[in-house]
Write a protein that holds these residues in place. Structure first.
Motif, PDB file in Angstrom:
ATOM      1  N   LEU A 222       2.075  -1.458  10.087  1.00 45.63           N
ATOM      2  CA  LEU A 222       1.337  -0.665   9.094  1.00 45.63           C
ATOM      3  C   LEU A 222       2.085   0.630   8.804  1.00 45.63           C
ATOM      4  O   LEU A 222       2.262   1.026   7.644  1.00 45.63           O
ATOM      5  N   VAL A 223       2.488   1.317   9.870  1.00 48.35           N
ATOM      6  CA  VAL A 223       3.314   2.527   9.765  1.00 48.35           C
ATOM      7  C   VAL A 223       4.411   2.413  10.815  1.00 48.35           C
ATOM      8  O   VAL A 223       4.286   1.664  11.787  1.00 48.35           O
TER       9      VAL A 223
ATOM     10  N   PRO B 117      -1.593  -0.297  14.805  1.00 48.91           N
ATOM     11  CA  PRO B 117      -0.912  -0.010  13.533  1.00 48.91           C
ATOM     12  C   PRO B 117       0.604  -0.041  13.584  1.00 48.91           C
ATOM     13  O   PRO B 117       1.238  -0.591  12.679  1.00 48.91           O
TER      14      PRO B 117
ATOM     15  N   ARG C 264      -2.231   5.698   1.815  1.00 46.90           N
ATOM     16  CA  ARG C 264      -3.248   4.703   2.146  1.00 46.90           C
ATOM     17  C   ARG C 264      -3.023   4.160   3.554  1.00 46.90           C
ATOM     18  O   ARG C 264      -3.964   3.987   4.326  1.00 46.90           O
ATOM     19  N   ARG C 265      -1.766   3.907   3.896  1.00 41.37           N
ATOM     20  CA  ARG C 265      -1.461   3.397   5.231  1.00 41.37           C
ATOM     21  C   ARG C 265      -1.769   4.446   6.303  1.00 41.37           C
ATOM     22  O   ARG C 265      -2.256   4.113   7.380  1.00 41.37           O
TER      23      ARG C 265
ATOM     24  N   ILE D 139      -5.507   4.513   6.939  1.00 39.74           N
ATOM     25  CA  ILE D 139      -5.920   3.427   7.833  1.00 39.74           C
ATOM     26  C   ILE D 139      -5.506   3.743   9.270  1.00 39.74           C
ATOM     27  O   ILE D 139      -6.262   3.501  10.217  1.00 39.74           O
ATOM     28  N   TYR D 140      -4.325   4.316   9.420  1.00 39.89           N
ATOM     29  CA  TYR D 140      -3.842   4.685  10.755  1.00 39.89           C
ATOM     30  C   TYR D 140      -4.794   5.674  11.425  1.00 39.89           C
ATOM     31  O   TYR D 140      -5.164   5.500  12.596  1.00 39.89           O
TER      32      TYR D 140
ATOM     33  N   MET E 155       0.841  -1.202   0.000  1.00 40.35           N
ATOM     34  CA  MET E 155       0.000   0.000   0.000  1.00 40.35           C
ATOM     35  C   MET E 155       0.872   1.248   0.000  1.00 40.35           C
ATOM     36  O   MET E 155       1.987   1.242   0.539  1.00 40.35           O
TER      37      MET E 155
ATOM     38  N   VAL F  22       1.986   5.092   1.105  1.00 43.17           N
ATOM     39  CA  VAL F  22       2.092   5.724   2.419  1.00 43.17           C
ATOM     40  C   VAL F  22       0.785   6.420   2.786  1.00 43.17           C
ATOM     41  O   VAL F  22       0.313   6.333   3.928  1.00 43.17           O
TER      42      VAL F  22
END
Length: 303
Positions: A88-89, A83, A5-6, A9-10, A1, A3
């Protein structure tokens, strides 16, 4: 994904804009408006409201970043689904974004003028101390009530900065404004405790909650006490604005709703009741700020 997009989500998981933006918009606008109403001054320009919202949004995002830093080890051990622990990040990315907002906040405070930058710096000093648990993390964590009060003390500081956007150009705040600033402190406790009233089956090892600390019934009762303090302070603001009866009706009606939710959760602390307490806490705080900031304007406009 990607950055972006991530990060999207975060925010949905850790800083939900759909819930955060309306509450912060109401909080910032109510603070500035009430400062003017209590002093019987005209409302400031729209730019003052825009600066107030942007500053408080930045500060609350920085609070989230601070939480990620101080809770990093616990999250990795006990909440790997979050996350940052699940990858995720990265923590570096989130901290970098928090740092990147500092120049914008400084620019806005200086643009507003009248010494607002010093109230912003004061808030940052307390935020920095909170991030590192005032240098005594183990001692503070062992005293959850003191932990709560010391961390919620940032709310009056944020409110002092917000109201300062209106009163600083005039030299000083009206004494009655301290009722509203105290309301920010109690409302911060309402939100913080309300989001940590969990069902027994939701409790996690290594995750501190007030329901786990005090038990659901006692924790719910303490939450209700803070809601009652907020209701009392809201009525005090109503007296100061000259609309005591209208404020009292709203405060008591809201407190009755809080009582119903508290009794339901205390009697049967299910996941549904847990979610209801979190929702009621948010609605109560939103209602307090909307009432304090905008009801005097609405009633004052009546013939």
């Amino acid at each position: 994904m990607s950055v972006l997009r991530r990060l999207w989500i975060y925010q949905a998981e850790r800083f939900p804009l759909a819930k955060t933006v309306p509450l912060l918009a109401c909080f910032s606008a109510a603070s500035i408006t009430l400062s003017a109403v209590l002093a019987d001054r005209p409302l400031p320009a729209f730019s003052a409201y825009l600066i107030g919202f942007t500053l408080v949004f930045i500060l609350f995002f920085q609070l989230r970043v601070a939480d990620e830093v101080k809770d990093g080890e616990d999250d990795a051990q006990y909440r790997p689904e979050r996350p940052i622990p699940r990858g995720l990040v990265s923590l570096r990315l989130i901290v970098s974004l928090g740092i990147a907002t500092i120049p914008l906040a400084v620019f806005l405070a200086l643009a507003q003028g009248s010494g607002l930058i010093w109230l912003l710096v004061l808030t940052w000093v307390w935020l920095s101390a909170m991030t590192f648990e005032f240098g005594v993390p183990a001692w503070l964590k062992a005293r959850p009530v003191l932990y709560l009060l010391s961390h919620m003390a940032i709310m009056p500081l944020i409110d002092l900065m917000l109201t300062g956007i209106e009163w600083l150009p005039h030299g000083s705040a009206t004494p009655a404004l301290w009722l509203f600033i105290a309301l920010s402190f109690s409302n911060g406790c309402v939100l913080e405790i309300g989001r940590k009233l969990w069902a027994p089956e939701s409790e996690l090892v290594g995750v501190d909650t007030y329901s786990g600390l005090w038990g659901p019934k006692r924790a719910a009762f303490i939450w209700l006490i803070f809601a009652g303090i907020s209701a009392t302070l809201l009525i005090g603001v109503g007296i100061a604005t000259g609309f005591a009866f209208a404020f009292a009706v709203i405060a008591l009606a809201g407190l009755a709703a809080c009582l119903i939710a508290t009794r339901s959760y205390a009697a049967n602390p299910t996941p549904k009741a847990e979610k209801q307490m979190d929702t009621v806490a948010g609605l109560w705080v939103f209602g307090c700020y909307a009432t304090a900031g905008f009801l005097p304007l609405a009633l004052g406009a009546l013939p």
